[in-house]
Design a protein around this motif. Structure first.
Motif, short mmCIF file in Angstrom:
data_model
loop_
_atom_site.label_atom_id
_atom_site.label_comp_id
_atom_site.label_asym_id
_atom_site.label_seq_id
_atom_site.Cartn_x
_atom_site.Cartn_y
_atom_site.Cartn_z
N LEU A 459 0.42 -1.33 0.14
CA LEU A 459 0.01 0.08 -0.25
C LEU A 459 0.46 1.92 -0.09
O LEU A 459 0.36 1.84 -0.72
CB LEU A 459 -1.20 0.09 1.13
N TYR A 460 2.02 0.98 1.04
CA TYR A 460 2.74 2.25 0.58
C TYR A 460 3.46 2.09 -0.54
O TYR A 460 4.07 3.70 -0.65
CB TYR A 460 4.38 2.39 2.21
N GLN A 461 3.93 1.99 -0.85
CA GLN A 461 4.43 2.26 -2.34
C GLN A 461 3.45 2.22 -3.37
O GLN A 461 4.20 2.93 -4.07
CB GLN A 461 5.19 0.68 -2.75
N ALA A 462 2.12 2.50 -3.52
CA ALA A 462 1.82 2.65 -4.07
C ALA A 462 1.67 4.25 -4.44
O ALA A 462 0.84 4.63 -5.42
CB ALA A 462 0.59 1.72 -4.29
N LEU A 463 2.21 4.48 -3.14
CA LEU A 463 1.70 5.97 -3.11
C LEU A 463 2.42 6.95 -3.94
O LEU A 463 3.66 6.07 -4.44
CB LEU A 463 2.13 6.50 -1.72
N ASN A 464 1.62 8.14 -4.78
CA ASN A 464 2.36 8.22 -5.43
C ASN A 464 3.84 9.47 -4.36
O ASN A 464 2.98 9.64 -3.19
CB ASN A 464 1.73 9.75 -6.29
N PRO A 465 5.11 9.88 -4.65
CA PRO A 465 5.09 11.08 -3.85
C PRO A 465 4.54 12.15 -3.29
O PRO A 465 5.10 11.91 -2.00
CB PRO A 465 6.16 11.70 -5.08
N ASP A 466 3.80 13.31 -3.91
CA ASP A 466 2.91 13.60 -3.02
C ASP A 466 1.84 13.35 -1.98
O ASP A 466 2.55 13.99 -0.66
CB ASP A 466 1.88 14.19 -4.32
N GLU A 467 1.32 11.66 -2.32
CA GLU A 467 1.12 11.34 -0.87
C GLU A 467 1.83 10.65 0.24
O GLU A 467 1.58 10.68 1.54
CB GLU A 467 -0.06 9.75 -1.10
N ARG A 468 3.00 10.32 -0.03
CA ARG A 468 3.71 10.06 0.48
C ARG A 468 4.90 10.77 1.71
O ARG A 468 4.76 10.89 2.54
CB ARG A 468 5.58 9.54 -0.72
N ALA A 469 5.16 11.70 1.16
CA ALA A 469 4.77 13.26 1.62
C ALA A 469 3.88 13.79 2.52
O ALA A 469 4.82 13.75 3.87
CB ALA A 469 5.56 14.11 0.87
N MET A 470 2.88 14.01 1.88
CA MET A 470 2.32 14.18 3.29
C MET A 470 1.58 12.88 4.05
O MET A 470 1.70 13.74 4.97
CB MET A 470 0.73 14.95 1.79
N LEU A 471 2.25 12.22 3.78
CA LEU A 471 1.51 10.77 5.66
C LEU A 471 2.64 11.16 5.35
O LEU A 471 2.48 10.77 6.97
CB LEU A 471 1.85 9.53 3.94
#
Length: 822
Positions: A459-471
């Motif tokens: 699930l984490y790997q499926a996030l895009n860079p913007d989503e990871r930064a926000m999370l």
């Protein structure tokens, strides 16, 4: 002490027995210990320990005198003539003896024929044991000391802290000469062993909300290690006397303030427990804080615990910096490349932050020189645009935990992340969290970046860079709202919004982050406390996260948050429950109408919980209202109306009703006794019904509200009241004509939700229509949970929500035949 000396002198003069003198000393020691609290309240940290040390010195000196009289009578030689010396070791030697700590004593002697030294030493020890002192002792000849120091690093450490108490100055001088040899013996080996020992102790006793003040991170052993190595290298008697190039005055001042406070905390801990206790357990905090002058309120206990954690972190920081400087020439070269060093001549906050961001693609450990550079770096008073831009880049890097840990160790977290200022070092007395808020937040980021579960990792790997930064930012700030009067979820969401905006995050991402923080505890709470087979429970949870992406994000945040709470909190049992909730919630995402309705109900519940009318109810009554199954009741009525309806139902025995006849007739009925609704509607079928609500409440009660198109003559109200009374006793039907309903005008939906089915009616409005439908349901034993009746342009558009109790979905054919007359 003078009175004690005088009493002992008199006993000696009168040739009193050794045992009798020991009893006098024992009584004095007992009285002294019983009254320590009073002297503790009026003294500073180290001063109190010095006073205690001096008291023990006095006792030992008197014991020496008693033993001397016992051995030699009136022919006692001069002390320097006897080849014996009493020497303090360890914390006793440093004059930092805590009140319940063991008294480490060494007796050094030379074996000279004629002096009978061993018998003299035994006499000293016997008298000391009779006094009841908690003694740890060693006996050695001067010639043995060097060899003994090589057998165990703990013994060597104790020996280099030696301090003369009583006996022969000649023996003490000889001992000091050997101590010099010990100090210079295998310096590198001593340093390496002590550093490894420190590392192991830190792993055993991390910095939690129940810190080990002696052996743990930032504890006294860290400060002692600076002294021990300083003693070995520079032969100083205190840390303060080390060269300014190693310990600048401003650094020592901050260190000393923290150390003094911890001295007092440890002394208070010993006094409270009446034993050698070095772990500040949560149950002991109120007592220790009180002895130190803090109040009993939660705010005062937080203030005390916060200062303890702050002081431990200060000791950790400066001991790391100073130990690196002291041991630099003995350290092996860092061949792993794991340490990150500051760049020469680039030590302003901008350069250091850019350096850390540049290395956030890898895991590293900040070298103490980097911590010192951050500590002393020039910086603007507040974050500016350039710093915000640099911090914004940080959250796009793969490994931000080492960077955040560096900020924390260098005491820069509050400066670089203003939303966290209130929670740095803040304890959490909830019986759940292991760490202070800031440490827990950083641990959450660590677990987010090191996911062990393959599915969650996907699930984490499926996030895009913007989503990871926000999370990552949401994970760091998820508890930033703690320590306020308002709910920390909503405060944290607001803090996140402001800070994320300044970092330049997109508005859509910020909204997602706000939602995650607002409900960051919901998934773990629902999974572990509620029925995961209840469709209503799943809908309520999923109504906050209406997309697959939001469900993935809250799953990731919950995983990180729970893992950071403490050991074995996110265990196999908890992980299965949370995964089940995630899968169940995924299945509801297609039910958009129900999710919207549930979300609206949740918002109404929040409003209800703040209502003064609701807050006046008992907890049990409040719980009953919140468990009312009908969403429509919450959507159609105000908090005050919901409370008023519920208050009528709480103590209801049979039924109650009221009539309003202003612009139109309105009937409200709350009943526990069954009502013949078909009879009531048939008797009133001459009047056009505008709207009808039926809501199941609690304790087998139901609420009915029937609105008619027109008002009635006042003289008719009494007759209507009688009809309502009759509806609770009459049986059978009054309908003489069956309404016409075509098959295409009925829709039965047994998949409306997991627990409820629905019947939708869209036909011509006719006299007795509602009476006919309700009679049909009652005849088949079908329980109407909620009815929504609406008429427009002579068309009845009605919806009935039915409990799936076996009589609805299994009888759809019968229902269709009954209603259509086929």
């Amino acid at each position: 002490m003078d009175s004690l000396k005088a009493e002992v002198e008199e006993l000696l003069y009168n040739n009193a027995e050794d045992f009798k003198i020991a009893k006098v000393l024992q009584a004095d020691i007992k009285h002294y210990l019983e009254n320590l609290e009073e002297s503790f309240r009026t003294s500073e940290g180290k001063d109190f320990l010095v006073q205690h040390t001096r008291k023990i010195d006095c006792i030992l000196q008197l014991v020496y005198k008693v033993a001397l009289r016992a051995m030699f009578g009136n022919y006692a030689p001069m002390k320097n003539s006897l080849p014996i010396a009493m020497i303090a070791l360890g914390s006793y030697g440093r004059e930092q003896l805590c009140v319940r700590s063991d008294i480490d004593l060494m007796i050094v002697y030379k074996e000279i024929p004629g002096y009978n030294t061993k018998a003299f030493i035994e006499k000293i020890l016997y008298i000391l044991w009779d006094t009841g002192l908690k003694l740890g002792h060693r006996v050695h000849t001067v010639g043995e000391l060097l060899a003994v120091s090589k057998t165990d690093i703990t013994i060597k450490t104790a020996l280099i802290e030696s301090r003369f108490i009583e006996g022969s100055n000649f023996i003490w001088t000889s001992t000091q000469n050997v101590l010099q040899q010990i100090r210079h013996d295998n310096i590198e080996g001593f340093i390496q062993e002590k550093l490894q020992e420190q590392k192991e102790k830190h792993q055993k006793y991390p910095l939690t909300m129940e810190p080990h003040l002696k052996e743990g991170v930032g504890g006294f052993r860290d400060a002692n290690l600076v002294f021990w190595i300083g003693k070995i290298l520079y032969n100083v008697d205190s840390i303060k006397n080390l060269p300014d190039t190693i310990i600048p005055e401003h650094e020592y001042r901050a260190f000393r303030i923290a150390l003094e406070f911890l001295f007092r905390v440890r002394s208070a801990l010993h006094l409270v427990t009446q034993k050698k206790e070095d772990q500040l357990r949560l149950d002991l905090i109120p007592h220790v804080a009180s002895l130190l002058g803090y109040g009993h309120s939660p705010k005062e206990l937080i203030r005390f615990s916060r200062k303890v954690t702050e002081s431990l972190k200060i000791l950790r920081l400066y001991s790391m910096i100073w130990l690196e400087l002291l041991t630099r020439e003995f350290q092996t070269n860092d061949t792993t490349g794991n340490y990150l060093y500051p760049e020469q001549e680039k030590n302003d906050i901008y350069a250091l932050l850019e350096l850390l961001v540049a290395h956030a693609g890898e895991t590293f450990t900040a070298h103490p020189t980097l911590l010192q550079a951050l500590l002393n770096a020039e910086r603007p008073e507040r974050l500016n645009k350039k710093l915000y831009q640099c911090l914004g880049k940080l959250f796009y890097q793969p490994h931000i935990y080492p960077v955040l840990k560096t900020f924390s160790y260098a005491r820069q977290l509050s400066y670089l992340f203003p939303p966290m200022k209130r929670v740095v070092d803040m304890p959490q007395f909830d019986g759940y969290h292991t760490y202070a808020v800031d440490v827990h937040s950083l641990q959450s980021v660590k677990h987010l970046e090191n996911i062990r579960d393959p599915f969650i990792q996907s699930l984490y790997q499926a996030l895009n860079p913007d989503e990871r930064a926000m999370l990552k930012l949401a994970t760091l700030l998820h508890d930033a709202g703690k320590g306020r009067k308002k709910d920390h979820h909503s405060v944290g969401a607001s803090l996140f919004k402001i800070f994320a905006s300044r970092l330049g995050m997109k508005s859509g991402l910020i909204e997602m982050g706000e939602t995650l923080i607002l409900y960051h505890t919901l998934m773990s709470r629902v999974a572990q406390r509620e029925d995961l087979h209840s469709h209503k429970v799943i809908l309520r949870f999923a109504s906050h996260f209406k997309t697959r992406k939001m469900l993935d994000l809250i799953y990731l945040l919950t995983y990180a948050d729970m893992n950071a709470v403490g050991e074995n909190v996110y265990n196999s049992f908890a992980s299965k429950l949370i995964h089940t909730l995630y899968l169940q919630a995924l299945d509801t995402l297609g039910e958009e109408k129900l999710l919207d309705e549930t979300a609206k109900r949740v918002r109404k519940e929040h409003s209800l919980k703040r209502s003064p009318y609701f807050l006046k109810l008992t907890k049990a009554q409040q719980e009953k209202i919140l468990l009312i199954p009908s969403n429509l009741l919450f959507l159609r009525y105000t908090p005050r109306q919901i409370v008023e309806i519920s208050k009528e139902a709480f103590d209801l025995k049979s039924y109650t009703f009221s009539l309003q006849n202003r612009e139109h007739l309105s009937i409200e009925i709350i009943r526990k006794t069954p009502i013949n609704l078909g009879y009531l509607l048939a008797k009133l079928s001459d009047m056009e019904i505008r709207h009808m609500d039926i809501y199941k409440l609690f304790d087998d009660t139901k609420y009915f509200k029937i609105d008619f198109e027109e008002k009635v003559d006042p003289e008719e109200l009494q007759a209507i009241e009688q009809i309502i009374h009759d509806s609770f006793v009459k049986k059978g039907s009054l309908l003489t004509k069956i309404p016409v309903i075509r098959p295409g005008e009925i829709e039965i939906d047994c998949e409306h939700s997991q627990n409820y089915g629905a019947l939708y009616l869209n036909c011509q409005n006719q006299k007795g229509l509602l009476a006919y439908v309700t009679e049909t349901f009652e005849a088949l034993g079908i329980d109407i949970l909620t009815a929504k009746i609406y008429t427009i342009k002579n068309r009845a558009k009605d919806m009935f929500l039915i409990e799936k109790n076996g009589n609805f979905c299994h009888n759809t054919g019968t229902i269709m035949k009954k209603l259509t007359g086929e």
